[in-house]
Write an enzyme that holds these catalytic residues in place. Structure first.
Site, PDB file in Angstrom:
ATOM      1  N   ASP A  47       0.850  -1.193   0.000  1.00 49.57           N
ATOM      2  CA  ASP A  47       0.000   0.000   0.000  1.00 49.57           C
ATOM      3  C   ASP A  47       0.883   1.238   0.000  1.00 49.57           C
ATOM      4  O   ASP A  47       1.992   1.217   0.556  1.00 49.57           O
ATOM      5  CB  ASP A  47      -0.912   0.016   1.227  1.00 49.57           C
ATOM      6  CG  ASP A  47      -1.960  -1.087   1.187  1.00 49.57           C
ATOM      7  OD1 ASP A  47      -2.406  -1.439   0.076  1.00 49.57           O
ATOM      8  OD2 ASP A  47      -2.334  -1.584   2.261  1.00 49.57           O
ATOM      9  N   ASP A  88      -7.129  -1.211  -4.468  1.00 50.11           N
ATOM     10  CA  ASP A  88      -8.198  -0.861  -3.524  1.00 50.11           C
ATOM     11  C   ASP A  88      -9.087   0.240  -4.098  1.00 50.11           C
ATOM     12  O   ASP A  88     -10.319   0.195  -3.973  1.00 50.11           O
ATOM     13  CB  ASP A  88      -7.608  -0.371  -2.196  1.00 50.11           C
ATOM     14  CG  ASP A  88      -6.807  -1.433  -1.466  1.00 50.11           C
ATOM     15  OD1 ASP A  88      -7.133  -2.632  -1.608  1.00 50.11           O
ATOM     16  OD2 ASP A  88      -5.858  -1.063  -0.750  1.00 50.11           O
TER      17      ASP A  88
END
Length: 208
Positions: free
Chosen positions: A144, A178
């Site tokens: 991430d 995401d």
């Protein structure tokens, strides 16, 4: 129209996968864990690794989560194929394609990254290290990097429980995969809620 919609879905999925993986690989091979790059005062590239679900949520075992993701992607891929075959609107197909691409993007991390990269604690990870990766198959961590601290302040002392503590909005750190999932779901619920319900009901009837 059938083939143009199908190739449109393929283009969306492939483009998102290429961008998602290119960014993750760059982050993994150029930054140490928890290192950050300030783009603007409210946007950072902040390298973190997520062992669980989207936005750093961790509620179940890693192996189960990886297997669940693979099964879920299989169902989404079949559902997307049926939508193209049955000539649903391209907007609806594009939304499902975003969700499909995002799910695959994070699955790639879970399946392969633990094997093809070493760890990033206090070092920049190397690709295909001689000593092996930091984990086994299906136990990789999702990379991430998007961090948007739009509001950073200290809550007033009169606020119950959290008074005097730092408040950051938006705190979760996420990736392009995401984002694709969230955008796809949001657009489905806003613009294609009835189409989604009808298509799922049709699939349920056809499976009986």
């Amino acid at each position: 129209m059938k083939f143009s919609k199908g190739w449109g879905a393929v283009l969306i999925v492939m483009l998102l996968l290429i961008l998602d993986q290119a960014l993750k690989i760059w982050i993994k091979t150029h930054m140490q864990l928890h290192e950050s790059i300030e783009i603007t005062p409210w946007f950072y590239l902040y390298f973190t690794e997520n062992p669980g679900m989207a936005f750093g949520i961790e509620v179940i075992g890693k192996l189960f989560l990886s297997v669940f993701r693979i099964v879920a992607v299989g169902f989404i891929g079949y559902y997307l194929y049926k939508l193209v075959k049955e000539k649903y609107s391209f907007g609806f197909i594009a939304c499902v394609s975003l969700i499909f691409a995002g799910a695959i993007g994070n699955i790639i991390d879970s399946i392969f990254y633990g094997v093809v990269f070493d760890h990033s604690f206090g070092q920049v990870a190397s690709f295909m290290p001689a000593g092996g990766g930091y984990a086994t198959w299906l136990h990789g961590k999702v990379v991430d990097m998007f961090y948007f601290p739009l509001i950073q302040t200290v809550l007033p002392d009169w606020v119950p429980i959290w008074g005097g503590e730092e408040f950051v909005f938006f705190r979760p750190i996420f990736n392009l995969a995401d984002s694709a999932i969230c955008v796809g779901v949001f657009l489905l619920l806003i613009f294609y809620r009835h189409t989604l319900s009808a298509s799922l009901s049709k699939e349920k009837e056809s499976s009986k």
